[in-house]
Design a protein around this motif. Structure first.
Motif, PDB file in Angstrom:
ATOM      1  N   ALA A 155       0.949  -1.202  -0.037  1.00 64.63           N
ATOM      2  CA  ALA A 155      -0.013   0.096  -0.098  1.00 64.63           C
ATOM      3  C   ALA A 155       0.923   1.207  -0.137  1.00 64.63           C
ATOM      4  CB  ALA A 155      -0.851   0.036   1.192  1.00 64.63           C
ATOM      5  N   TRP A 177      -6.925   1.312  -2.300  1.00 58.38           N
ATOM      6  CA  TRP A 177      -6.074   0.033  -2.118  1.00 58.38           C
ATOM      7  C   TRP A 177      -7.027  -1.090  -1.570  1.00 58.38           C
ATOM      8  CZ3 TRP A 177      -1.641  -1.716  -3.445  1.00 58.38           C
ATOM      9  CH2 TRP A 177      -1.252  -2.964  -2.872  1.00 58.38           C
ATOM     10  N   LYS A 178      -8.062  -0.784  -0.545  1.00 60.60           N
ATOM     11  CA  LYS A 178      -8.919  -1.615  -0.006  1.00 60.60           C
ATOM     12  C   LYS A 178     -10.156  -2.028  -1.067  1.00 60.60           C
ATOM     13  CE  LYS A 178      -9.043  -0.132   4.885  1.00 60.60           C
ATOM     14  NZ  LYS A 178      -9.946   0.881   5.696  1.00 60.60           N
ATOM     15  N   ARG A 179     -10.469  -1.287  -1.927  1.00 63.42           N
ATOM     16  CA  ARG A 179     -11.482  -1.492  -2.972  1.00 63.42           C
ATOM     17  C   ARG A 179     -10.652  -2.594  -3.989  1.00 63.42           C
ATOM     18  NH1 ARG A 179     -12.298   4.270  -2.876  1.00 63.42           N
ATOM     19  NH2 ARG A 179     -11.346   4.612  -4.823  1.00 63.42           N
ATOM     20  N   HIS A 181      -8.602  -4.790  -3.618  1.00 66.69           N
ATOM     21  CA  HIS A 181      -8.619  -5.861  -3.135  1.00 66.69           C
ATOM     22  C   HIS A 181      -9.891  -6.830  -2.686  1.00 66.69           C
ATOM     23  CE1 HIS A 181      -4.165  -4.438  -2.889  1.00 66.69           C
ATOM     24  NE2 HIS A 181      -3.878  -5.852  -3.044  1.00 66.69           N
ATOM     25  N   LEU A 182     -11.138  -6.261  -2.796  1.00 69.62           N
ATOM     26  CA  LEU A 182     -12.270  -6.740  -2.840  1.00 69.62           C
ATOM     27  C   LEU A 182     -12.725  -8.159  -3.262  1.00 69.62           C
ATOM     28  CD1 LEU A 182     -14.676  -3.373  -2.187  1.00 69.62           C
ATOM     29  CD2 LEU A 182     -13.582  -4.864  -0.285  1.00 69.62           C
TER      30      LEU A 182
END
Length: 281
Positions: A155, A177-179, A181-182
Motif C-alpha cells: 500500500a 487500496w481496499k477497494r 482487493h475486494l
C-alpha cells in the motif's frame, strides 16, 4: 444477479496460439461501443478500481484485458509497444468487435495511442490517463526506479507512486487500496519477465525524436481524446499531458489537484462523471 467488477468471470480468447485473459460486463443495450481498458506497468485486471469500472459499466460494456504474458494471460511478454498494440487490435477483432473506445493508463496509454495510429478503424474515442507519448519527457523521480519494480507492491508503494502528498490524498489512496482487493478470485501477479519486457518497451518508446516538432506524428490521431493527469505525476511527468493536448487535434485535458500518476483512482467519482460526459458527447 448482474455481473460487476467483483463477480464478472475471467474468460480467455485465443489469438496467435496464446490465451488472452479478459473480463466483460455492463450495459450493452445503449448503443455505446465497449470501453476497453489497458493497464499500467505490470498491472492486471484487479489493479482497476471497482468504483471506476462499475461506474462506467452502468452506461456501456466494459472490457478489462491482460496483454500477452501478463498475469493470467499466456505467452512471452512483448517488449515493444507496437507489438502490444497489435495484440490489442487482434483481440478486439477476435472478440467480434468492429469498434471500441480505448482507455489506457500509464504504459497502457502508450499502447492505446499506437492502436489508434496503427488500426484507426477500430477506435472511436481515446482516454489517456497518467501517460505520455513517443519521445516524451522521461524525467521521473529517481526513487520511482527503486519502488516500481518491487515484486509485491505494498500500500505504501502505491501511495508514493500514484497519489498526492496531502493527508486527504493518502486517505483516498488507502480507500482505493481496499477497494482493489475486494474481489475474491484475484488475478495472479505478473512475472519478473513482464517487468523486464515492459521496462525495455518503455525505454525504447521514450527515445528522443528528431525535428522542430518531434510530436507532429500525433496529428494522425483524429479520434476525440480525453487526457487526464494529476498536477504532479512523478512517474510520467505531467508536462507530457500538455504535449498530448497540443498535438492531438481533437484532445481535451483535465488536471486534478493534489494528485499524481493515478489521479483517476484518487478521484474516482469525479473521473467517472467526466469520462461519461466525454464518451456520450
Amino acid at each position: 444477479m448482474n455481473d460487476s467488477h467483483l463477480t464478472a468471470s475471467t474468460r480467455f480468447v485465443e489469438v496467435d496460439g496464446e490465451k488472452f485473459a479478459y473480463r466483460r460486463w455492463g450495459n450493452a443495450s445503449v448503443g455505446q461501443p465497449p470501453l476497453f481498458f489497458v493497464q499500467h506497468f505490470r498491472g492486471g485486471m484487479d489493479h482497476w478500481d471497482p468504483l471506476l469500472t462499475d461506474g462506467l459499466a452502468a452506461g456501456r460494456e466494459v472490457i478489462l484485458y491482460n496483454g500477452r504474458g501478463i498475469a493470467s494471460s499466456t505467452g512471452t511478454p512483448r517488449n515493444r509497444i507496437e507489438d502490444m498494440a497489435d495484440d490489442i487490435a487482434l483481440v478486439i477483432q477476435t472478440l467480434g468487435l468492429s469498434q471500441v473506445d480505448l482507455l489506457g493508463f500509464s504504459i497502457g496509454g502508450f499502447q492505446v495511442q499506437e492502436v489508434a495510429l496503427r488500426h484507426p478503424h477500430l477506435v472511436r474515442k481515446l482516454l489517456l490517463l497518467g501517460t505520455g507519448l513517443r519521445g516524451g519527457d522521461p524525467k521521473m523521480e529517481p526513487r520511482v526506479l527503486e519502488v516500481a519494480p518491487n515484486p509485491v507492491p505494498t500500500a505504501e508503494d502505491f501511495l508514493y507512486l500514484f497519489f498526492g502528498r496531502s493527508e486527504a490524498a493518502k486517505q483516498a489512496g488507502l480507500a482505493f487500496w481496499k477497494r482493489r482487493h475486494l474481489r475474491a478470485d484475484q488475478d495472479p501477479p505478473s512475472s519478473l519477465a513482464v517487468a523486464q519486457a515492459q521496462a525495455k518497451a518503455h525505454a525504447a518508446y521514450l527515445q528522443p525524436l528528431p525535428g522542430a516538432n518531434p510530436y507532429a506524428f500525433l496529428g494522425a490521431l483524429t479520434q476525440p481524446t480525453l487526457v487526464l493527469n494529476g498536477v504532479d505525476d512523478i512517474m510520467i511527468p505531467t508536462i507530457n499531458s500538455w504535449h498530448l493536448l497540443q498535438n492531438i487535434p481533437n484532445a481535451q485535458l483535465l488536471i486534478y489537484p493534489d494528485a499524481g500518476h493515478g489521479a483517476q483512482f484518487q478521484y474516482p467519482e469525479r473521473f467517472v462523471k467526466h469520462a461519461i460526459q466525454f464518451l456520450e458527447e
